[in-house]
Write a protein that holds these residues in place. Structure first.
Motif, PDB file in Angstrom:
ATOM      1  N   ASP A   1      39.174  46.027  53.475  1.00  0.00           N
ATOM      2  CA  ASP A   1      40.186  45.280  54.345  1.00  0.00           C
ATOM      3  C   ASP A   1      39.465  44.532  55.347  1.00  0.00           C
ATOM      4  N   ARG A   2      40.049  43.467  55.981  1.00  0.00           N
ATOM      5  CA  ARG A   2      39.566  42.822  57.225  1.00  0.00           C
ATOM      6  C   ARG A   2      38.287  42.356  57.471  1.00  0.00           C
ATOM      7  N   LEU A   3      37.990  41.502  56.353  1.00  0.00           N
ATOM      8  CA  LEU A   3      36.594  41.059  56.434  1.00  0.00           C
ATOM      9  C   LEU A   3      36.778  39.531  56.750  1.00  0.00           C
ATOM     10  N   HIS A   4      35.848  39.028  57.685  1.00  0.00           N
ATOM     11  CA  HIS A   4      35.805  37.499  57.692  1.00  0.00           C
ATOM     12  C   HIS A   4      34.450  37.101  57.739  1.00  0.00           C
ATOM     13  N   PRO A   5      34.420  35.752  57.624  1.00  0.00           N
ATOM     14  CA  PRO A   5      33.181  34.984  57.614  1.00  0.00           C
ATOM     15  C   PRO A   5      32.846  34.594  59.005  1.00  0.00           C
ATOM     16  N   LYS A   6      31.415  34.692  59.274  1.00  0.00           N
ATOM     17  CA  LYS A   6      31.078  34.313  60.549  1.00  0.00           C
ATOM     18  C   LYS A   6      30.815  32.897  60.576  1.00  0.00           C
ATOM     19  N   LEU A   7      31.472  32.246  61.434  1.00  0.00           N
ATOM     20  CA  LEU A   7      31.749  30.711  61.344  1.00  0.00           C
ATOM     21  C   LEU A   7      30.731  30.075  62.283  1.00  0.00           C
TER      22      LEU A   7
ATOM     23  N   ILE B   1      38.816  33.599  64.041  1.00  0.00           N
ATOM     24  CA  ILE B   1      38.298  34.954  63.076  1.00  0.00           C
ATOM     25  C   ILE B   1      39.494  34.900  62.095  1.00  0.00           C
ATOM     26  N   VAL B   2      38.951  34.485  60.946  1.00  0.00           N
ATOM     27  CA  VAL B   2      39.898  34.516  59.916  1.00  0.00           C
ATOM     28  C   VAL B   2      39.624  35.581  58.887  1.00  0.00           C
ATOM     29  N   GLU B   3      40.500  36.691  59.063  1.00  0.00           N
ATOM     30  CA  GLU B   3      40.341  38.071  58.419  1.00  0.00           C
ATOM     31  C   GLU B   3      40.969  38.069  56.990  1.00  0.00           C
ATOM     32  N   GLY B   4      40.725  38.927  56.138  1.00  0.00           N
ATOM     33  CA  GLY B   4      41.208  38.917  54.663  1.00  0.00           C
ATOM     34  C   GLY B   4      40.759  40.184  54.029  1.00  0.00           C
TER      35      GLY B   4
ATOM     36  N   TRP C   1      38.773  37.053  47.459  1.00  0.00           N
ATOM     37  CA  TRP C   1      39.050  37.086  48.958  1.00  0.00           C
ATOM     38  C   TRP C   1      40.705  36.487  48.982  1.00  0.00           C
ATOM     39  N   TRP C   2      41.236  37.382  49.726  1.00  0.00           N
ATOM     40  CA  TRP C   2      42.750  37.290  49.928  1.00  0.00           C
ATOM     41  C   TRP C   2      42.901  37.137  51.432  1.00  0.00           C
ATOM     42  N   SER C   3      43.720  36.163  51.705  1.00  0.00           N
ATOM     43  CA  SER C   3      43.973  35.894  53.067  1.00  0.00           C
ATOM     44  C   SER C   3      44.906  36.742  53.716  1.00  0.00           C
ATOM     45  N   GLY C   4      45.446  37.641  53.066  1.00  0.00           N
ATOM     46  CA  GLY C   4      46.502  38.906  53.940  1.00  0.00           C
ATOM     47  C   GLY C   4      45.558  39.950  53.959  1.00  0.00           C
ATOM     48  N   THR C   5      46.129  40.868  54.849  1.00  0.00           N
ATOM     49  CA  THR C   5      45.547  41.989  55.238  1.00  0.00           C
ATOM     50  C   THR C   5      46.260  43.224  54.820  1.00  0.00           C
TER      51      THR C   5
ATOM     52  N   ALA D   1      46.192  45.674  52.522  1.00  0.00           N
ATOM     53  CA  ALA D   1      46.637  45.492  51.141  1.00  0.00           C
ATOM     54  C   ALA D   1      46.467  46.864  50.362  1.00  0.00           C
ATOM     55  N   ASP D   2      47.533  47.447  49.743  1.00  0.00           N
ATOM     56  CA  ASP D   2      47.506  48.779  49.332  1.00  0.00           C
ATOM     57  C   ASP D   2      46.973  48.613  47.724  1.00  0.00           C
ATOM     58  N   ALA D   3      47.174  49.705  47.129  1.00  0.00           N
ATOM     59  CA  ALA D   3      46.687  49.681  45.577  1.00  0.00           C
ATOM     60  C   ALA D   3      47.488  48.959  44.932  1.00  0.00           C
ATOM     61  N   ALA D   4      48.938  48.840  45.295  1.00  0.00           N
ATOM     62  CA  ALA D   4      49.627  47.891  44.203  1.00  0.00           C
ATOM     63  C   ALA D   4      49.341  46.180  44.637  1.00  0.00           C
ATOM     64  N   ASP D   5      49.060  46.009  45.586  1.00  0.00           N
ATOM     65  CA  ASP D   5      48.715  44.766  46.160  1.00  0.00           C
ATOM     66  C   ASP D   5      47.308  44.366  45.279  1.00  0.00           C
ATOM     67  N   THR D   6      46.337  45.392  45.296  1.00  0.00           N
ATOM     68  CA  THR D   6      45.271  44.934  44.631  1.00  0.00           C
ATOM     69  C   THR D   6      45.357  44.588  43.241  1.00  0.00           C
ATOM     70  N   ASP D   7      46.205  45.443  42.650  1.00  0.00           N
ATOM     71  CA  ASP D   7      46.391  45.297  41.240  1.00  0.00           C
ATOM     72  C   ASP D   7      47.308  43.967  40.777  1.00  0.00           C
ATOM     73  N   ARG D   8      47.981  43.509  41.966  1.00  0.00           N
ATOM     74  CA  ARG D   8      48.728  42.326  41.588  1.00  0.00           C
ATOM     75  C   ARG D   8      48.012  41.182  41.864  1.00  0.00           C
ATOM     76  N   LEU D   9      46.893  41.082  42.788  1.00  0.00           N
ATOM     77  CA  LEU D   9      46.363  40.266  43.182  1.00  0.00           C
ATOM     78  C   LEU D   9      45.161  39.761  41.991  1.00  0.00           C
ATOM     79  N   TRP D  10      44.467  40.830  41.444  1.00  0.00           N
ATOM     80  CA  TRP D  10      43.288  40.699  40.600  1.00  0.00           C
ATOM     81  C   TRP D  10      44.032  40.373  39.309  1.00  0.00           C
ATOM     82  N   GLN D  11      45.290  40.839  38.803  1.00  0.00           N
ATOM     83  CA  GLN D  11      45.797  40.380  37.544  1.00  0.00           C
ATOM     84  C   GLN D  11      46.390  39.111  37.725  1.00  0.00           C
ATOM     85  N   ALA D  12      46.812  38.564  38.910  1.00  0.00           N
ATOM     86  CA  ALA D  12      47.304  37.033  38.901  1.00  0.00           C
ATOM     87  C   ALA D  12      45.753  36.114  38.792  1.00  0.00           C
ATOM     88  N   TYR D  13      44.892  36.600  39.241  1.00  0.00           N
ATOM     89  CA  TYR D  13      43.819  35.394  39.281  1.00  0.00           C
ATOM     90  C   TYR D  13      43.453  35.067  38.122  1.00  0.00           C
ATOM     91  N   PRO D  14      43.019  35.666  36.770  1.00  0.00           N
ATOM     92  CA  PRO D  14      42.872  35.162  35.592  1.00  0.00           C
ATOM     93  C   PRO D  14      43.974  34.376  34.899  1.00  0.00           C
TER      94      PRO D  14
END
Length: 485
Positions: free
Chosen positions: A282-288, A303-306, A328-332, A334-347
């Protein structure tokens, strides 16, 4: 049973007729010829191989001269065309949110020296990781994705970037206008889940999320495996001199010793990929930096955290050796349910590739040798309208399989199989195009007389040094972690 079947078909027929009437109203010049051209694309017996051959389809009642004139001199109200699909029911995910996929597909025109506004489009060669730039017209297309495995999508918008345009800026403007149209059409209300936008690694996901931060949108995109992100800055200690730090420790994708303990970790058994292990931080951002695509930013860089998600799978359906996937997801938070929902939506983003393949191989999007980019835009909108009509006719189509093909259920029909039956559906819906009037061809240029006005030639737009510096691409080819956004 016959009455129930008739009632079930009445609403899809009415929706298809309504869309055909709205589509005809969007054609402001050469409307009859363009409308019948779209019908010819849908009612052809096989893949579209030649534009003049479409004039031989029975649904196209005009000659090949009117067909070419429709593309060269016709007019389409693109703004109204964009509003039409936004008001129709959209496919949604299991939680009710619209899931949009954005990608760029190219209409290659390498030998069209008289065609203006061509850009070098990146294509894949036969070698491993080989990219070949070919002149052409790229198109950014946004589609709404189905919740499950499907070859169907719902195209909502298409836009051709002009030479010199920034990809992130054009895509952000396109998504902003699309989301605003969806909100105006009542597709999203306050309190609904946020719209999920899925993109590939070619997009700058943090910048896209920063530009769209005032909209109910979350961005999910793949990142390259050589990226380096930063953790949040540590709290400032008392009696510390100097400017407070803006970035914390580094999170290097290629160095596991910098990852630390993941915030969530799930293991899922799937049929296609075997065991899938998903870990998120959680809460990782690129160094711009100001010397990258953020060069035009005023003041302090944001600072764009995700949330970063790493996927490890057992095998791929193609049998190739699987590689870890970084998302990389622009939200912060994220719980286990969000993680499963996101990676299953990407394919599901790969479904847009099926749509591109249908455009090019079946509907003939890249078939006509069009000279001007305006005519290419009109042809693109005709292809999108034809595909949308196939989607509206999906509940009405019957499976007309070949003798060597296996029959499939009506709810599992692919767009190509729905197209086989569209010729039998068309007489039951509205056809606003009028019958052609008898005319005679013009005399044309007299024989043995040269053309006094040759067509001007145009160079291919190539990025300058300023454009290369603004794109944020590293100058050195030495593989090393990307420590800036």
């Amino acid at each position: 049973m016959t009455l129930l079947h008739h009632d079930a078909r009445r609403q899809p027929l009415a929706e298809l007729s309504r869309f055909r009437g709205e589509f005809y109203a969007c054609l402001t010049a050469g409307s009859d010829a363009q409308f019948e051209l779209a019908d010819a694309v849908q009612c052809g017996d096989g893949p579209v191989r030649s534009l003049p051959e479409l004039s031989l389809v029975g649904e196209h009642r005009r000659g090949h001269g009117g067909l070419y004139a429709a593309l060269a001199q016709g007019r389409i109200d693109a703004d109204r065309m964009r509003r039409t699909p936004a008001s129709a029911p959209l496919p949604r995910a299991a939680d009710g949110r619209p899931v949009l996929a954005v990608d760029v597909t190219c209409r290659l025109r390498p030998a069209a020296h008289t065609s203006p506004q061509r850009i070098l489009c990146h294509t894949y060669g036969r070698g491993k990781d080989q990219h070949i730039p070919v002149p052409g017209w790229p198109y950014s297309i946004v589609c709404a994705l189905e919740p499950g495995r499907s070859s169907w999508t719902a195209p909502l918008d298409a836009r051709r970037p002009a030479p010199g345009d920034d990809t992130a800026t054009v895509t952000a403007r396109q998504l902003r206008e699309l989301v605003e149209r969806l909100i105006t059409a009542g597709q999203w209300w306050t309190g609904d889940p946020e719209v999920l936008v899925i993109a590939d690694a070619g997009y700058d996901a943090p910048r896209l999320a920063h530009i769209l931060r005032d909209l109910p949108v979350k961005v999910l995109a793949r990142m390259r495996s050589d990226r380096v992100l930063c953790r949040p800055a540590p709290p400032r200690r008392p009696h510390t001199m100097g400017r407070p730090p803006r970035h914390g420790g580094e999170f290097v994708f290629g160095q596991p010793d910098t990852w630390g303990t993941p915030d969530t970790e799930t293991v899922t058994e799937t049929r296609l990929y075997g065991t899938v292990r998903a870990r998120s931080w959680d809460r990782l951002h690129p160094k711009l930096t100001h010397c990258s695509s953020w060069a035009a930013a005023d003041g302090t860089l944001p600072i764009v955290e995700g949330t970063v998600i790493r996927l490890d799978i057992d095998h791929l359906p193609s049998g190739a050796t699987p590689k870890p996937v970084w998302l990389w997801w622009s939200g912060t938070d994220a719980d286990a349910a969000d993680t499963d929902r996101l990676w299953q939506a990407y394919p599901r983003r790969l479904d847009i590739e099926h749509t591109f393949r249908l455009f090019k191989q079946t509907l003939g999007w890249t078939c006509p040798m069009i000279r001007t980019p305006e005519a290419a835009d009109r042809w693109t909108w005709l292809i999108l309208a034809a595909y949308t009509q196939l989607r509206r006719a999906w509940p009405l189509a019957a499976d007309r399989c070949r003798p060597w093909e296996k029959p499939i259920a009506s709810d599992r029909l692919t767009p190509a199989r729905v197209r086989r039956d569209f010729r039998h559906i068309r007489p039951k819906v509205v056809c606003p195009a009028e019958a052609p009037k008898p005319t005679r061809p013009g005399p044309g240029r007299p024989p043995s007389r040269k053309n006094p006005r040759p067509t001007p030639r145009h160079d291919v737009h190539t990025p300058s040094r300023a454009d290369t510096a603004a794109s944020g691409k590293p100058k050195s080819t030495t593989p090393r972690p990307r420590r800036t956004g």
